[in-house]
Each structure stands twice: as C-alpha cells, then as structure tokens.
Enzyme design. Structure first.
Site, PDB file in Angstrom:
ATOM      1  N   CYS A  46     -21.147  -0.184  10.521  1.00  0.00           N
ATOM      2  CA  CYS A  46     -21.310  -0.611   9.121  1.00  0.00           C
ATOM      3  C   CYS A  46     -22.335  -1.743   8.990  1.00  0.00           C
ATOM      4  O   CYS A  46     -22.927  -1.932   7.928  1.00  0.00           O
ATOM      5  CB  CYS A  46     -19.972  -1.083   8.556  1.00  0.00           C
ATOM      6  SG  CYS A  46     -18.616   0.023   8.947  1.00  0.00           S
ATOM      7  N   TYR A  92      -3.030  13.006  19.689  1.00  0.00           N
ATOM      8  CA  TYR A  92      -3.275  12.423  18.371  1.00  0.00           C
ATOM      9  C   TYR A  92      -4.767  12.524  18.059  1.00  0.00           C
ATOM     10  O   TYR A  92      -5.590  12.617  18.971  1.00  0.00           O
ATOM     11  CB  TYR A  92      -2.856  10.947  18.363  1.00  0.00           C
ATOM     12  CG  TYR A  92      -1.388  10.759  18.701  1.00  0.00           C
ATOM     13  CD1 TYR A  92      -0.433  10.677  17.698  1.00  0.00           C
ATOM     14  CD2 TYR A  92      -0.956  10.696  20.029  1.00  0.00           C
ATOM     15  CE1 TYR A  92       0.912  10.528  18.003  1.00  0.00           C
ATOM     16  CE2 TYR A  92       0.383  10.554  20.342  1.00  0.00           C
ATOM     17  CZ  TYR A  92       1.312  10.475  19.336  1.00  0.00           C
ATOM     18  OH  TYR A  92       2.635  10.338  19.638  1.00  0.00           O
ATOM     19  N   VAL A 119      -7.744  10.652  15.345  1.00  0.00           N
ATOM     20  CA  VAL A 119      -7.936   9.562  14.367  1.00  0.00           C
ATOM     21  C   VAL A 119      -9.407   9.342  14.049  1.00  0.00           C
ATOM     22  O   VAL A 119     -10.280   9.710  14.824  1.00  0.00           O
ATOM     23  CB  VAL A 119      -7.355   8.230  14.913  1.00  0.00           C
ATOM     24  CG1 VAL A 119      -5.845   8.260  14.917  1.00  0.00           C
ATOM     25  CG2 VAL A 119      -7.865   7.912  16.309  1.00  0.00           C
TER      26      VAL A 119
END
Ligand SMILES: Cc1cc2nc3c(=O)[nH]c(=O)nc-3n(C[C@H](O)[C@H](O)[C@H](O)COP(=O)(O)OP(=O)(O)OC[C@H]3O[C@@H](n4cnc5c(N)ncnc54)[C@H](O)[C@@H]3O)c2cc1C
Length: 448
Positions: A44, A278, A280
C-alpha cells in the site's frame, strides 16, 4: 510432538496468520514460505515512495527479519511452494539454491495473494509495460522516472492506478489515465460521486479518459504508444493497473475447491473445503456482510483480519471472520475519498431497492479558516430503512467517518437512528450538524 503450521506467502495475510498462530501456541513449529526476497512489507505504501513522500522502498518493510526471529517463525524467502498434498499433509518446495524439500504440516494456511492482470491486448508481449505490485516493480518505475520519463499512460482508474498517477504528476510527469468504464473508481464510488472526484483530479492536471478500452500496444520491441478507443496515445512510461487476479493455481492443482468468484472457497473460520487447510487474503473468498454472497475484496485490511482468524484456528483456538463491507479510503492530491458497504449501483445489481441521499457540507464551522468541503452519500435499503452503504469525498476526516458508518452498517443501524446520533462539535474540528447526520436527514425526507 509440536504442532506444525505452514503458511504459504509471507505478506499481509501470511505474516498475520503466523503471528496469530504463535500467540495461540508458543511451542508450535511455524514456517512461512515466500517466493519474494522480502517478507512482510506494505504494498500500500508503494505509490508514496514513487511520489517521494517516503524516502526509500526499504522503509516499507514493516516486519524486518528480527520480528520473525523474535517470534521464532521460520521464514524461508526466495522459496517457492510447488505442490500441496492434502492427503499426506505435505508441501513440496523449491529453494533458492535449486534444491527441493518436502515439509509436513498439521495446519496449512494458503496466503498466496494476487497478481496483476493483463487482458489479452494485442502487443502485450512487448517490453516497457510496468505493473505496481511488489517492491521491485516500484523500483523499476522509480528508475524509469529517474532515467528521464516525462509522460505516463496508466491503464485503469482504480485505487492503484489513480494513486500511481498522482505520484507521477508530483514527480513532474504528465499523466493520462485510460479507463474502459464510464467512470473512475468504479468499485468504490457511484457515478455521481466519481464525477466530483474526477473534476478535482482534472483540476490538478490529471488527464482522464473514461469509456476507452485499450486495444493495442504499439512499438517495435518496446511500447511507445497505445491505441485506446481508437485514439493513439504516446508516452514514455506505460503502467498497467487493470486489476489483480487471485493466485489460486497452487490450491486448485491440489484439489482445494475454488468458489464462484474463482478465489479459494472458505467458511467463517477461513478454512477451505479441505480439513486443516485455510486460505486468507487476496487469494480467498469471504461473505459480503450485506448480500451474504461470496466475494474476493483484495484489500490489506481484509487480508490481516482474515489472517488473524485463520492463524488463531491453525494454532488450535477458535475464531470466526464476520465478513466484509469492503471499507476503503484513499487520498488523491489533497482530496480524500472513502466508501463502505454497497454503492447504489452494486445494490441495484443485487436487486436491493434503495433510497439514497447526498449532501455537501464543510469539515469545520463555515466561518473557521481552512474549512474544507465534504460530500456524503448514503445508501439505505428501502424496506428495512437500514443503512447499507456510504461514500464520502472531502478535504479531511474521511477515514473516521467511513469507519463510523461501517460500524453503523455492521450494527444494522437504520437511517432514522443515524439522524439521532449524538455527535460532537467544535468550530476548528467540525460543523454543528455532522455531515453524516445531514445526509441521513436527506434520506429520511425522501422516505417520508
Ligand atoms: C500499489 C498498491 C496499493 C495498495 N493500497 C492499499 C490500501 O491503501 N489499502 C488496502 O487495504 N489495500 C491496499 N492494497 C492491497 C493490499 O496490498 C493487498 O490486499 C494485500 O497485500 C494482500 O495481502 P496478501 O498477503 O493476501 O497477498 P500478497 O501481498 O500478494 O502476498 C502474497 C505472497 O505470497 C507469495 N506467493 C504466492 N505464491 C507462492 C508460492 N507458490 N510459494 C511461495 N510464495 C508464494 C507472493 O510472492 C507474495 O509475496 C494495495 C495494493 C497495491 C499493489
């Protein structure tokens, strides 16, 4: 025997997952594997290094090697996970010294992120088309500017395209943004709000061409121009900001099901359809809080929250992810923009009947020096009168208002309740009537 947790990908989602697993199980063997040289850095922040606000790309490394040592996380950089075997609970890795290894896991977290997307445009194999995803991409763009680029074409008017455009204008380049859709920030803003934002960007010298599809890259080996909407546009620098695609090949090859968005399907524990695996971050699906439909929102805030949930579960505890509203903010020159929940257009696509209200106000008392304009738009479900979306453009204080409205949506607040909000006031800080409340009044009036 200690629990073995392996995390594939060591950026926003992966590092958060590994850290959460460590908090839950102090004895676990936790390994993070990443193809990149650096782990745990902020993508970012890339536009702001290019702009020159942040001195060095190195400054974006949020988690230095000492962090991984402190938490006893075994970090393997420049290492690629080439296969997952969910039956044997193993992964195959290719190391930087060209050796291969097999590692065994009890819990696996896939946090492979996303890659920039390039549509099948004629000439796309030519040299000189940049994307902005990693530190090296940022360094390449910076080097091109230092080498004397005077003009840039950015393809895509989403957050990354516009933030990069601002950065290059601040570095002295003339910038043209080319967007296929009829408006900028199409995922975040409705057309009316986007128009306000576009006017402000154009006033600062950004050239924006909407409704123009990039049809061809021109040049011999290197791109020197594009054809967009029939128009030839020349530049020194070409940046593709068409969007990103979830990195799912590793999971799909292992038979881990993808969902309807083509990202990895997960449940509320961020577990895939395969036990103890999992997924993410930018590669994973989650439910939208309003529509309850799966989506892949691909934001850093969502990546870290999902990572924390998966890491907690992988570490033997229990945690649930409550879904996404896709709350996002940006600052372009001196104008901030933010959104949460559904836009009016997204509500229509989901066949939700809405009433909207928009108001323009000031960020401080009207008479107070440096009061800045602010515009708030609310989207309210007609039937329930519940707030389901908000967009704000303004000179300051957009983030905390978006956060407040995000809480309101999560708590299923009605627009009537929002008109009664107990807000604060002081001339140097805000107007007597909070702009969010004025926008709610506007919706309520229409509902009556
Ligand atoms: C320029 C830019 C600006 C942004 N600004 C914002 C912002 O202001 N706010 C916001 O919320 N979000 C922002 N984002 C989005 C945010 O950066 C991402 O949502 C976030 O990085 C996702 O984190 P992640 O860990 O899921 O994936 P990634 O950051 O993509 O990390 C995934 C990692 O997995 C590695 N990997 C993939 N496959 C393998 C494999 N087989 N073996 C080993 N390693 C592998 C990749 O190399 C990568 O290092 C921005 C993104 C960019 C590019």
């Amino acid at each position: 025997m200690p629990r073995r947790v392996i995390v594939v990908g060591a950026n926003a989602a992966g590092v958060e997952a590994a850290s959460a697993a460590r908090k839950k199980d102090r004895a676990a063997e936790i390994t993070l594997v990443t193809m990149e040289k650096n782990a745990g850095y902020s993508r970012c922040g890339l536009p702001f290094v290019i702009e020159g606000i942040i001195p060095s790309f190195r400054d974006l490394i949020v988690y230095p090697p000492a962090y991984f040592q402190m938490l006893k996380l075994n970090l393997r950089t420049e290492t690629k996970v080439t296969a997952i075997n969910t039956k044997d609970k193993t992964i195959a890795i290719a190391c930087k010294d060209d050796t291969t290894e097999t590692l065994t896991y009890d819990s696996l977290v896939i946090a492979t992120g996303a890659d920039p997307f390039m549509p099948p445009i004629k000439g796309r194999e030519k040299q000189g088309i940049f994307a902005l995803r990693g530190l090296e991409d940022g360094e390449r763009i910076d080097a091109a500017v230092k080498a004397g680029a005077k003009s840039a074409v950015i393809m895509g008017a989403g957050l990354i395209g516009l933030e990069t455009g601002v950065a290059l204008i601040e570095r002295g380049l003339s910038v043209t943004i080319v967007e296929m859709l009829p408006q900028i920030l199409p995922q975040m803003l409705d057309a009316d709000m986007a128009k306000t934002m576009q006017e402000q960007l154009e006033a600062k010298g950004m050239k924006i061409l909407t409704g123009k599809t990039v049809e061809e890259f021109l040049g011999d080996d290197r791109v020197t121009a594009i054809i967009a909407g029939g128009e030839r546009i020349e530049a020194d620098l070409f940046i593709s900001a068409f969007g990103v695609r979830a990195n799912t090949k590793l999971a799909a090859d292992a038979g881990i099901p993808l969902g309807e968005t083509r990202a990895i399907k997960t449940n509320a524990r961020m577990e895939t359809d395969v036990k103890d695996v999992y997924a993410v971050g930018d590669c994973a699906e989650s439910a939208n809080i309003i529509t309850h439909k799966p989506m892949c929102a691909q934001l850093g805030t969502i990546a870290v929250r999902q990572g924390k949930v998966a890491g907690t579960n992988a570490g033997g505890d229990y945690s649930l992810f409550t879904g996404v509203l896709v709350s996002a903010v940006t600052r372009l020159f001196d104008v901030e923009a933010g959104a949460t929940g559904l836009t009016e257009a997204a509500a229509a696509r989901n066949r939700i009947e809405v009433i909207t209200g928009a108001i323009s106000s000031k960020t401080k008392a009207d008479y107070y020096p440096s009061a800045k304009p602010i515009k708030v738009k609310l989207v309210v479900e007609k039937e329930s009168q519940r707030l389901i979306g908000a967009q704000i453009i303004g000179g300051e204080e957009v983030t905390q208002r978006i956060n407040a409205l995000s809480f309101a949506i999560q708590k299923q607040m009605t627009v009537r309740e929002l008109t009664k909000a107990d807000t604060a006031y002081a001339p140097p800080l805000c107007e007597t009537w909070e702009p969010m409340v004025l926008a709610a009044e506007m919706v309520l009036m229409k509902l009556r």
